[in-house]
Design an enzyme around this catalytic site. Structure first.
Site, PDB file in Angstrom:
ATOM      1  N   ARG A 210      44.683  45.795  56.015  1.00  0.00           N
ATOM      2  CA  ARG A 210      43.533  45.867  56.932  1.00  0.00           C
ATOM      3  C   ARG A 210      43.966  46.148  58.377  1.00  0.00           C
ATOM      4  NH1 ARG A 210      38.311  44.671  55.761  1.00  0.00           N
ATOM      5  NH2 ARG A 210      37.814  43.853  53.702  1.00  0.00           N
TER       6      ARG A 210
ATOM      7  N   ARG B 233      34.165  45.901  51.300  1.00  0.00           N
ATOM      8  CA  ARG B 233      35.106  45.146  50.470  1.00  0.00           C
ATOM      9  C   ARG B 233      35.506  45.941  49.230  1.00  0.00           C
ATOM     10  NH1 ARG B 233      33.909  38.797  50.142  1.00  0.00           N
ATOM     11  NH2 ARG B 233      34.165  38.347  52.337  1.00  0.00           N
TER      12      ARG B 233
ATOM     13  N   ASN C 186      37.766  48.655  50.365  1.00  0.00           N
ATOM     14  CA  ASN C 186      39.067  48.065  50.682  1.00  0.00           C
ATOM     15  C   ASN C 186      39.923  47.956  49.414  1.00  0.00           C
ATOM     16  OD1 ASN C 186      40.955  46.529  52.384  1.00  0.00           O
ATOM     17  ND2 ASN C 186      40.310  44.734  51.207  1.00  0.00           N
TER      18      ASN C 186
ATOM     19  N   ILE D 223      42.309  38.933  47.171  1.00  0.00           N
ATOM     20  CA  ILE D 223      41.343  38.046  46.511  1.00  0.00           C
ATOM     21  C   ILE D 223      40.642  38.831  45.400  1.00  0.00           C
ATOM     22  CG2 ILE D 223      39.216  36.697  46.780  1.00  0.00           C
ATOM     23  CD1 ILE D 223      40.030  36.130  49.679  1.00  0.00           C
ATOM     24  N   SER D 224      40.206  40.040  45.692  1.00  0.00           N
ATOM     25  CA  SER D 224      39.510  40.932  44.738  1.00  0.00           C
ATOM     26  C   SER D 224      38.636  40.131  43.773  1.00  0.00           C
ATOM     27  CB  SER D 224      40.517  41.814  44.001  1.00  0.00           C
ATOM     28  OG  SER D 224      41.621  41.090  43.495  1.00  0.00           O
TER      29      SER D 224
END
Lengths: 207, 207
Positions: A70, A84, A87, A110-111
């Site tokens: 990021r 997200r 990302n 985290i996904s």
């Protein structure tokens, strides 16, 4: 015909050095080790420990950390649901390039959504996507709270935080499950050992 | 505080295996070889030839081709000025990750604007960004026209085509200049040799 967004003008160039040749050069098989789990579940800790263990065995690995990316590739993304997903997609695409280059790419994010992880899995052949679930109880992660984010989320100062007011969807068929034994969390070295054993048994540590 | 777009909640994780250790493992120095030039100037040809030559010397390299990346990481980008800039930025960021991983990353993109290339250069330390200018006359590139795009552009069927109705800004201080000698274009092997000599003389082929 316009040059704007016409994929017909984007050609595919095949280069002569292929994945198999690169793998032979460095005597390993390129793959993606995808570490998923709650904040504080130990993803970055495992990523670092695994990276170190692979290096000590002479293997070339590289960590793509969700937070670190990021600051560069994904610095133009926020935390909306679309951003997200984007990302994760970009990290998946980059991890796929690293695997194609022959590296053992360790992606740590985290996904939280199954569909986003499965989309990354679909970028590779199935065997080359190794999903590692940090299967730690929420209370353990929250107790650690290394970034102080759970505290903020519980105080309502952080919205859409995974595990608090946004869901985490556990993997249904992950390759590796990291969990407590008799209420005790595995050490970083034990966690890395579990992944290295999998990689070794499945032929990734030799060309 | 909201989770949407707050960089204060994005931490940087430092892993224990660093670039120097990876470089030592594979006995080379990670860097980006950025090949810029008109369509048909020979960018992909050089990228492939260089990739092959480095592999034959036991070096680990990887080609990021502007067109290929548009099928994956950058498939959600078109050809508007903003999207072209973002296309180049993402390739620059990924190339920087590859260089950090220890690889010799060969990026092959028209990348017509100086500011976009300089932005990629700024992602690395200066010495690790090696700009290669395919300094071929427009008439040579147009004569080759391997994708038939110049023909379309001249017929007005393709708008904003670099060299025809959109400018190409040549590098001012590139590390390597590839050009004709007495009206004869260098062979792929000669071009690759020129880059490999540079890499060798500047210490990139050893840790």
């Amino acid at each position: 015909m316009s040059v704007t967004g016409n994929p017909a003008n984007v050609f595919w160039h095949e280069c002569t050095v292929g994945k198999a040749e690169r793998q032979k050069l460095i005597n390993q098989q390129g793959c993606v080790v995808w570490i998923t789990g709650l904040s504080g579940s130990g993803k970055s800790t495992l990523a670092c420990s695994l990276d170190r263990e692979l290096h000590s065995r002479g293997k070339l690995s590289y960590v793509l950390d969700g937070d670190n990316v990021r600051h560069g590739l994904n610095k133009n993304l926020g935390f909306s649901p679309e951003d997200r997903t984007e990302n994760i997609r970009r990290v998946g695409e980059v991890a796929t390039l690293f695997a194609d280059a022959g590296l053992i790419c360790i992606a740590s994010l985290i996904s939280p959504y199954r569909k986003d992880r499965d989309a990354c899995r679909a970028m590779l052949t199935d065997a080359n996507f190794i999903e590692v679930f940090m299967n730690m109880p929420l209370e353990v992660c929250e107790g650690r709270d290394p970034k102080g984010l759970y505290k903020l989320a519980r105080a309502g100062k952080l919205k859409g935080f995974t595990g608090i007011d946004d869901p985490y969807e556990p993997p249904l068929n992950c390759e590796i499950n990291i969990e407590q034994k008799d209420g005790v969390c595995p050490t970083p070295s034990e966690m890395a050992g579990q992944v290295v054993s999998y990689l070794d048994e499945n032929g990734f540590l030799h060309a």
